[in-house]
Write a protein that holds these residues in place. Sequence first.
Motif, PDB file in Angstrom:
ATOM      1  N   VAL A 173     -11.967 -36.812  -5.852  1.00 51.86           N
ATOM      2  CA  VAL A 173     -11.684 -36.278  -7.183  1.00 51.86           C
ATOM      3  C   VAL A 173     -10.319 -36.819  -7.605  1.00 51.86           C
ATOM      4  CG1 VAL A 173     -11.137 -34.167  -8.473  1.00 51.86           C
ATOM      5  CG2 VAL A 173     -13.089 -34.210  -6.936  1.00 51.86           C
ATOM      6  N   ASP A 174     -10.134 -37.038  -8.893  1.00 51.98           N
ATOM      7  CA  ASP A 174      -8.844 -37.519  -9.397  1.00 51.98           C
ATOM      8  C   ASP A 174      -7.848 -36.359  -9.348  1.00 51.98           C
ATOM      9  OD1 ASP A 174      -6.670 -38.485 -10.776  1.00 51.98           O
ATOM     10  OD2 ASP A 174      -7.856 -39.441 -12.356  1.00 51.98           O
ATOM     11  N   ASP A 175      -7.120 -36.239  -8.226  1.00 55.13           N
ATOM     12  CA  ASP A 175      -6.208 -35.119  -8.036  1.00 55.13           C
ATOM     13  C   ASP A 175      -4.946 -35.230  -8.880  1.00 55.13           C
ATOM     14  OD1 ASP A 175      -7.445 -33.267  -6.306  1.00 55.13           O
ATOM     15  OD2 ASP A 175      -7.119 -34.582  -4.597  1.00 55.13           O
ATOM     16  N   VAL A 176      -4.566 -36.425  -9.265  1.00 56.39           N
ATOM     17  CA  VAL A 176      -3.411 -36.563 -10.158  1.00 56.39           C
ATOM     18  C   VAL A 176      -3.748 -35.938 -11.502  1.00 56.39           C
ATOM     19  CG1 VAL A 176      -1.894 -38.188 -11.344  1.00 56.39           C
ATOM     20  CG2 VAL A 176      -2.537 -38.600  -8.958  1.00 56.39           C
ATOM     21  N   LEU A 177      -4.925 -36.298 -12.038  1.00 55.80           N
ATOM     22  CA  LEU A 177      -5.390 -35.679 -13.282  1.00 55.80           C
ATOM     23  C   LEU A 177      -5.582 -34.184 -13.082  1.00 55.80           C
ATOM     24  CD1 LEU A 177      -6.562 -35.673 -16.152  1.00 55.80           C
ATOM     25  CD2 LEU A 177      -8.788 -36.297 -15.135  1.00 55.80           C
ATOM     26  N   THR A 317     -22.745 -36.674  -2.185  1.00 57.54           N
ATOM     27  CA  THR A 317     -22.558 -38.091  -2.514  1.00 57.54           C
ATOM     28  C   THR A 317     -21.940 -38.848  -1.346  1.00 57.54           C
ATOM     29  OG1 THR A 317     -22.269 -37.493  -4.845  1.00 57.54           O
ATOM     30  CG2 THR A 317     -21.523 -39.681  -4.179  1.00 57.54           C
ATOM     31  N   ALA A 318     -20.984 -38.218  -0.647  1.00 57.79           N
ATOM     32  CA  ALA A 318     -20.359 -38.871   0.510  1.00 57.79           C
ATOM     33  C   ALA A 318     -21.393 -39.124   1.601  1.00 57.79           C
ATOM     34  CB  ALA A 318     -19.219 -38.011   1.046  1.00 57.79           C
ATOM     35  N   ALA A 319     -22.260 -38.143   1.853  1.00 62.50           N
ATOM     36  CA  ALA A 319     -23.305 -38.314   2.865  1.00 62.50           C
ATOM     37  C   ALA A 319     -24.295 -39.385   2.440  1.00 62.50           C
ATOM     38  CB  ALA A 319     -24.024 -36.988   3.094  1.00 62.50           C
ATOM     39  N   PRO A 333     -21.811 -48.421  -5.738  1.00 63.46           N
ATOM     40  CA  PRO A 333     -20.366 -48.452  -5.436  1.00 63.46           C
ATOM     41  C   PRO A 333     -20.064 -47.848  -4.070  1.00 63.46           C
ATOM     42  CG  PRO A 333     -20.875 -46.640  -6.914  1.00 63.46           C
ATOM     43  CD  PRO A 333     -22.155 -47.423  -6.743  1.00 63.46           C
ATOM     44  N   THR A 334     -18.967 -48.290  -3.476  1.00 63.39           N
ATOM     45  CA  THR A 334     -18.529 -47.717  -2.201  1.00 63.39           C
ATOM     46  C   THR A 334     -17.306 -46.819  -2.395  1.00 63.39           C
ATOM     47  OG1 THR A 334     -17.165 -49.660  -1.725  1.00 63.39           O
ATOM     48  CG2 THR A 334     -19.423 -49.655  -0.871  1.00 63.39           C
ATOM     49  N   ARG A 335     -16.840 -46.689  -3.633  1.00 59.66           N
ATOM     50  CA  ARG A 335     -15.775 -45.742  -3.961  1.00 59.66           C
ATOM     51  C   ARG A 335     -16.205 -44.975  -5.203  1.00 59.66           C
ATOM     52  NH1 ARG A 335     -10.221 -48.849  -4.446  1.00 59.66           N
ATOM     53  NH2 ARG A 335      -9.526 -46.746  -4.988  1.00 59.66           N
ATOM     54  N   VAL A 336     -16.322 -43.672  -5.054  1.00 60.59           N
ATOM     55  CA  VAL A 336     -16.758 -42.812  -6.155  1.00 60.59           C
ATOM     56  C   VAL A 336     -15.668 -41.793  -6.423  1.00 60.59           C
ATOM     57  CG1 VAL A 336     -18.514 -41.191  -6.964  1.00 60.59           C
ATOM     58  CG2 VAL A 336     -19.171 -43.079  -5.441  1.00 60.59           C
TER      59      VAL A 336
END
Length: 352
Positions: A173-177, A317-319, A333-336
């Motif tokens: 998750v975009d933790d900065v946002l 999604t990670a699994a 994609p390999t980065r979500v």
Amino acid sequence: MTADSVTTAAPTPARHRPSVMDVARLARVSVGTVSNVLNRPERVSPRTRSRVESAIAELEFVPSESARQLRAGRARSVGAIVLDVGNPFFTALTRGVEDRIGADGLALLVSSSDDDPERENRALQLYEQHGVRGVLVTPASAERADLHALRARGTTVVLMDVDGEDELPSVSVDDVLGASLPVAHLLELGHRRIALFNGPLTIHQCADRLAGARLAVVNAGLDPDEVLVEMPLPSLNAEHGTLAAERLLALPESTRPTAIFCVNDLVALGALSTLVRAGVPVPDGVAVVGYDDVPWAAMLVVPLTTVRQPTHEIGWTAADLLLRLDGEDAVGPTRVRFAPELVVRRSSDPGA
């Protein structure tokens, strides 16, 4: 009852676990025939198969999964390491993992690192020795050498809840946002002294949430060093949220922050309950904001404003990514990265 009147029963001897040889002996067939009934039943006549199945039922025989894995050359389990499985966020995350891998008939092994890189590494070693299909990890630190080494030895590794900036596959998750949203919300409500109950910055999420909090202050044209009061916590749980809130209440009222942004909802729970017990009105005295939107956040005496993450979806999604990569499926994609959202409740806004 006195000690003299207590009797102790003799321990029951451990029951011998039936083996394939026991089944073969009872059914009067070869071990190979039992193996065929278990793995290739179409090769065995119905009459013989029925005799073997009756022996299995009578002995309550359970096939050895480890032996099955050796024969098939394919593991039927996935390992997951999270910071704290007792945290409702990680409970929901692992449920998402389990729902995905369960559809493929796989089992899930789960460990908590307790934010300890050494404990995380021990779990990685155990999973590798067990021969799991792959490992899903929420890292305890920014150091990823052990994960890269594990991947180089042939075990699929996917990061959860952390961005794979070092080329490891990841779902995050975009933790900065995510951290900028609640701080911007508090600034809009007029707060100019905001306590930040955060964990060790060696934890990626904590570092990102600090960066997001500072970004929101800068975007409002203010100085983060004047607005944010960092109050570091050694662990991200309710107990340390309570201790931090007690420290905050001990500050002079003239300099005491009027709002608290907590790194997660467990910390917020500790802070909120401490304020309520001390008779401090929330949010009129001190506003409180959490992060995660765990299931009970809306059910507290003062419903908690928090940042919602698609927790189950992150795990699922990670699994799914792990199984795709393990199957050498390069599609997708390999980065979500998911986007968080702010859920405003009464702990920050009396009108909510």
